[in-house]
Design a protein around this motif. Structure first.
Motif, PDB file in Angstrom:
ATOM      1  N   GLN A 186      44.282  24.340  37.728  1.00  0.00           N
ATOM      2  CA  GLN A 186      43.500  25.558  37.498  1.00  0.00           C
ATOM      3  C   GLN A 186      42.507  25.419  36.349  1.00  0.00           C
ATOM      4  N   GLY A 233      45.046  34.373  38.460  1.00  0.00           N
ATOM      5  CA  GLY A 233      45.028  33.424  39.557  1.00  0.00           C
ATOM      6  C   GLY A 233      43.752  32.613  39.669  1.00  0.00           C
ATOM      7  N   ALA A 234      42.686  33.022  38.983  1.00  0.00           N
ATOM      8  CA  ALA A 234      41.429  32.272  39.017  1.00  0.00           C
ATOM      9  C   ALA A 234      41.538  31.041  38.129  1.00  0.00           C
ATOM     10  N   ASP A 235      40.635  30.097  38.335  1.00  0.00           N
ATOM     11  CA  ASP A 235      40.625  28.904  37.491  1.00  0.00           C
ATOM     12  C   ASP A 235      40.167  29.245  36.077  1.00  0.00           C
ATOM     13  N   TRP A 236      40.710  28.504  35.121  1.00  0.00           N
ATOM     14  CA  TRP A 236      40.317  28.675  33.734  1.00  0.00           C
ATOM     15  C   TRP A 236      38.981  27.977  33.473  1.00  0.00           C
ATOM     16  N   TYR A 248      39.871  28.993  26.331  1.00  0.00           N
ATOM     17  CA  TYR A 248      39.664  29.157  27.775  1.00  0.00           C
ATOM     18  C   TYR A 248      39.684  30.644  28.144  1.00  0.00           C
ATOM     19  N   THR A 249      38.934  30.954  29.173  1.00  0.00           N
ATOM     20  CA  THR A 249      38.978  32.311  29.739  1.00  0.00           C
ATOM     21  C   THR A 249      38.983  32.193  31.264  1.00  0.00           C
ATOM     22  N   ARG A 250      39.390  33.264  31.928  1.00  0.00           N
ATOM     23  CA  ARG A 250      39.263  33.347  33.377  1.00  0.00           C
ATOM     24  C   ARG A 250      38.996  34.803  33.756  1.00  0.00           C
ATOM     25  N   PRO A 251      38.234  35.005  34.825  1.00  0.00           N
ATOM     26  CA  PRO A 251      37.819  36.378  35.156  1.00  0.00           C
ATOM     27  C   PRO A 251      38.929  37.251  35.704  1.00  0.00           C
ATOM     28  N   ALA A 252      39.951  36.638  36.302  1.00  0.00           N
ATOM     29  CA  ALA A 252      41.029  37.432  36.896  1.00  0.00           C
ATOM     30  C   ALA A 252      42.273  36.578  37.015  1.00  0.00           C
ATOM     31  N   ARG A 275      44.348  36.227  30.584  1.00  0.00           N
ATOM     32  CA  ARG A 275      42.959  35.872  30.904  1.00  0.00           C
ATOM     33  C   ARG A 275      42.241  35.202  29.730  1.00  0.00           C
TER      34      ARG A 275
END
Length: 290
Positions: free
Chosen positions: A97, A141-144, A135-139, A115
């Motif tokens: 991810q 389960g999304a990739d980092w 790191y961040t992710r928009p939602a 997130r």
């Protein structure tokens, strides 16, 4: 005797056989000398012909090379180099991810609703040198998506999954980031609960004898053996004194720590300005591949 009989007698007299010449028989030594001489002559002739052929080939190759324009050579080399550079390169494939340097087991421990993430990757299990990346992710389960990264320092004796008080290791694992504080006022935009307190003063010297001045100007508490929602200075250790506590992300003092993680002061300000309680931020920390 009559004339007739004398003539007949001459006729019947056997004629004298002419003397034949002698046939000379050559000796074995003479034959060997002749054969050796003949073989030597043939070998010399073959070598001379081969030398002429090689000379002709060399002359032909040299003439071909000399006749090739230098520009053509350069063009051919440039074309070959261009084709090599233009060839598609396989992008590094990371199945975790978007996170690098961790295992499937560690990935599984990251909360699904997180997130924001600070990933601290140590050089080795017994090393105090590491790298911290945001790191961040928009939602969920999304990739980092990797953001900024900084050099970091951890415990003087590396990492441990069974840390005990005073062993000079940093705890390895996934921990929430819920509270912050420091000697200085919070940077503009800080959203984590921030506890400004004059007690955020490091005393003594570092593990290598370095000054600790300014180390606690900015602090984010790592939720290892502590009560979330309390000041980083909270002395309560829910899992007992033996494990130790007060493990923080704080300003680096140019040396290894007793268990905390240190990053540059500007990086600490950036982290405080970016962390959002609504994004359920966590810190994932340990040696490469943990």
């Amino acid at each position: 005797m009559s004339k007739h009989r004398r003539a007949r007698s001459r006729t019947l007299r056997p004629s004298r056989t002419p003397r034949q010449g002698r046939t000379r028989t050559s000796s074995p030594t003479s034959r060997r000398v002749a054969l050796v001489a003949t073989a030597g002559l043939l070998t010399f002739a073959a070598g001379w012909v081969y030398a002429l052929d090689q000379k002709a080939v060399g002359t032909s190759s040299q003439a071909s090379a000399d006749s090739r324009p230098p520009a053509a050579d350069r063009a051919a080399r440039d074309a070959q180099r261009g084709a090599s550079e233009a060839a598609p390169k396989a992008a590094p494939r990371d199945p975790l991810q978007g996170l690098t340097g961790i295992s499937e087991q560690t990935l599984a421990k990251i909360p699904a609703d997180a997130r924001q993430l600070v990933l601290v990757t140590g050089k080795a299990g017994d090393s105090s040198e590491s790298t911290a990346a945001f790191y961040t992710r928009p939602a969920a389960g999304a990739d980092w998506v990797r953001g900024e990264s900084w050099p970091a320092r951890n415990g003087a004796k590396g990492w441990s999954t069974e840390r005990t008080y005073g062993d000079l290791t940093s705890p390895q694992g996934v921990f929430a980031l819920t509270d912050a504080g420091g000697l200085l006022p919070p940077p503009s935009g800080t959203r984590l609960p921030y506890h400004k307190d004059g007690a955020f003063v490091a005393t003594g010297r570092g593990v290598n004898g370095e000054s600790l001045a300014g180390s606690f100007d900015y602090v984010v508490a790592i939720d290892f053996n502590r009560r979330p929602g309390k000041s980083p200075l909270d002395p309560v250790k829910p899992e007992g004194e033996r494990k130790g506590g007060n493990i923080w992300l704080h300003v680096d003092h140019d040396g290894p720590s007793q268990g905390c993680v240190g990053i540059p002061k500007d990086a600490m300000k950036k982290v405080l300005e970016t962390l959002d309680p609504a994004a359920k931020p966590v810190i994932v920390m340990g040696p490469e591949g943990f």
